[in-house]
Write a protein that holds these residues in place. Structure first.
Motif, mmCIF file in Angstrom:
data_model
loop_
_atom_site.group_PDB
_atom_site.id
_atom_site.type_symbol
_atom_site.label_atom_id
_atom_site.label_comp_id
_atom_site.label_asym_id
_atom_site.label_seq_id
_atom_site.Cartn_x
_atom_site.Cartn_y
_atom_site.Cartn_z
ATOM 1 N N PHE A 40 10.035 3.529 -0.735
ATOM 2 C CA PHE A 40 8.656 3.454 -0.271
ATOM 3 C C PHE A 40 7.687 3.531 -1.445
ATOM 4 O O PHE A 40 7.988 4.146 -2.475
ATOM 5 C CB PHE A 40 8.344 4.631 0.676
ATOM 6 C CG PHE A 40 9.117 4.612 1.964
ATOM 7 C CD1 PHE A 40 8.525 4.167 3.142
ATOM 8 C CD2 PHE A 40 10.437 5.031 2.000
ATOM 9 C CE1 PHE A 40 9.239 4.152 4.331
ATOM 10 C CE2 PHE A 40 11.163 5.017 3.187
ATOM 11 C CZ PHE A 40 10.558 4.576 4.358
ATOM 12 N N VAL A 41 6.519 2.911 -1.275
ATOM 13 C CA VAL A 41 5.434 3.104 -2.241
ATOM 14 C C VAL A 41 4.957 4.551 -2.105
ATOM 15 O O VAL A 41 4.735 5.041 -0.996
ATOM 16 C CB VAL A 41 4.273 2.134 -1.980
ATOM 17 C CG1 VAL A 41 3.140 2.374 -2.986
ATOM 18 C CG2 VAL A 41 4.762 0.695 -2.062
ATOM 19 N N PRO B 157 0.816 -1.225 0.000
ATOM 20 C CA PRO B 157 0.000 0.000 0.000
ATOM 21 C C PRO B 157 0.841 1.262 0.000
ATOM 22 O O PRO B 157 2.041 1.230 0.314
ATOM 23 C CB PRO B 157 -0.789 -0.131 1.307
ATOM 24 C CG PRO B 157 0.084 -0.941 2.197
ATOM 25 C CD PRO B 157 0.813 -1.915 1.299
ATOM 26 N N PRO B 158 0.249 2.380 -0.357
ATOM 27 C CA PRO B 158 0.966 3.654 -0.317
ATOM 28 C C PRO B 158 1.568 3.910 1.065
ATOM 29 O O PRO B 158 0.927 3.691 2.088
ATOM 30 C CB PRO B 158 -0.133 4.683 -0.639
ATOM 31 C CG PRO B 158 -1.101 3.915 -1.472
ATOM 32 C CD PRO B 158 -1.118 2.543 -0.885
ATOM 33 N N GLY B 159 2.832 4.356 1.050
ATOM 34 C CA GLY B 159 3.531 4.652 2.287
ATOM 35 C C GLY B 159 4.338 3.502 2.844
ATOM 36 O O GLY B 159 5.114 3.690 3.788
ATOM 37 N N GLU B 160 4.205 2.302 2.273
ATOM 38 C CA GLU B 160 4.932 1.151 2.812
ATOM 39 C C GLU B 160 6.375 1.122 2.327
ATOM 40 O O GLU B 160 6.666 1.355 1.158
ATOM 41 C CB GLU B 160 4.251 -0.157 2.430
ATOM 42 C CG GLU B 160 5.030 -1.382 2.904
ATOM 43 C CD GLU B 160 4.167 -2.602 3.117
ATOM 44 O OE1 GLU B 160 4.716 -3.704 3.182
ATOM 45 O OE2 GLU B 160 2.943 -2.449 3.199
ATOM 46 N N ARG B 161 7.278 0.819 3.237
ATOM 47 C CA ARG B 161 8.692 0.654 2.896
ATOM 48 C C ARG B 161 8.900 -0.734 2.322
ATOM 49 O O ARG B 161 8.401 -1.721 2.860
ATOM 50 C CB ARG B 161 9.569 0.839 4.130
ATOM 51 C CG ARG B 161 11.059 0.708 3.853
ATOM 52 C CD ARG B 161 11.876 0.891 5.132
ATOM 53 N NE ARG B 161 13.290 0.715 4.876
ATOM 54 C CZ ARG B 161 13.923 -0.456 4.863
ATOM 55 N NH1 ARG B 161 13.243 -1.578 5.104
ATOM 56 N NH2 ARG B 161 15.214 -0.525 4.607
ATOM 57 N N LEU B 162 9.641 -0.826 1.211
ATOM 58 C CA LEU B 162 9.920 -2.107 0.577
ATOM 59 C C LEU B 162 11.274 -2.634 1.058
ATOM 60 O O LEU B 162 12.281 -1.924 0.983
ATOM 61 C CB LEU B 162 9.926 -1.970 -0.947
ATOM 62 C CG LEU B 162 8.619 -1.482 -1.578
ATOM 63 C CD1 LEU B 162 8.703 -1.573 -3.084
ATOM 64 C CD2 LEU B 162 7.429 -2.269 -1.062
#
Length: 237
Positions: A84-85, A41-46
């Motif tokens: 991040f996303v 989702p938006p805001g997630e760190r990969l």
């Protein structure tokens, strides 16, 4: 935020998609699809380690895939924090709709003389209607995205297809923040069908006007709702 292990668990199933030649482009395709589906989702760190191990690719390959998706505005690199996303600004959503209006309306109005190859468009409309009948609103959202991709595909232009794929993938970042696919997409099922029938009748001008009004209404609705969610901080993992 999810752990590295939880990210990796779902992605491991995608490893066969890489085939024998694991390339950054194929990794980017997988991650793009996962982002569009809301898995990331938006805001997630990969996590480089988790994703790299799940897909069985090198750190360099994964970083190149990240770079490709950053160029497409799906990811953002934050110094000393990671990748991040992306979370769209309200202005981004408005700009996406300006681009969509330019591309999609131009395609419809420039189709020339019928008949047109409408099988893909017809399938997208029918898929959306069936998903709505089952109350599967994420399915309606996906079918709606397919409708617009198939609409642009009528131009038979690989470059336009590629541009539209990127634009719609970026738009889905906004959809995941709002997380209300029924409200966003159900009202447009009938309008999708109307546009299809206009094109089936060979009335490009009327189809183009319906589409322009459709996109204007959709932009107004989404921007209003999205702005409230962003202001409230109602997004992220």
């Amino acid at each position: 935020m999810r752990t590295t292990e939880s990210q990796a668990g779902g992605l491991a199933d995608d490893r066969p998609l890489l085939g024998r030649t694991s390339t950054a482009e194929r990794v980017a395709d997988i991650l793009r699809t996962r982002i569009a589906e809301g898995y990331f989702p938006p805001g997630e760190r990969l996590s480089e380690d988790g994703i790299g191990k799940a897909l069985g690719v090198s750190r360099n390959t994964l970083r190149e895939a990240f770079r490709l998706l950053t160029h497409e505005r799906l990811l953002v690199h934050q110094l000393n924090r990671g990748v991040f996303v992306r979370v769209l600004a309200v202005e981004d959503v408005e700009d996406i709709y300006r681009i969509r209006r330019l591309i999609e309306c131009a395609v419809v109005r420039g189709l020339g003389a019928p008949p047109f190859p409408l099988d893909g468009l017809d399938k997208a409309v029918s898929d959306g209607e069936r998903a709505a009948g089952r109350q599967e609103w994420k399915g309606v959202s996906t079918a709606n995205i397919h409708f617009h991709r198939e609409l642009v595909a009528l131009a038979a232009s690989p470059r336009t297809d590629e541009l539209m794929r990127s634009v719609l993938a970026e738009l889905r970042l906004a959809f995941h923040v709002v997380a209300d696919p029924r409200r966003l997409h159900e009202p447009y099922l009938v309008r999708n069908r109307e546009i299809l029938e206009r094109l089936r009748a060979g009335d490009n001008a009327a189809g183009g006007q319906l589409l322009a009004d459709y996109l204007d209404d959709s932009r107004t609705q989404l921007v209003e709702v999205y702005a409230r969610h962003i202001e409230a901080g109602d997004w992220g993992p």
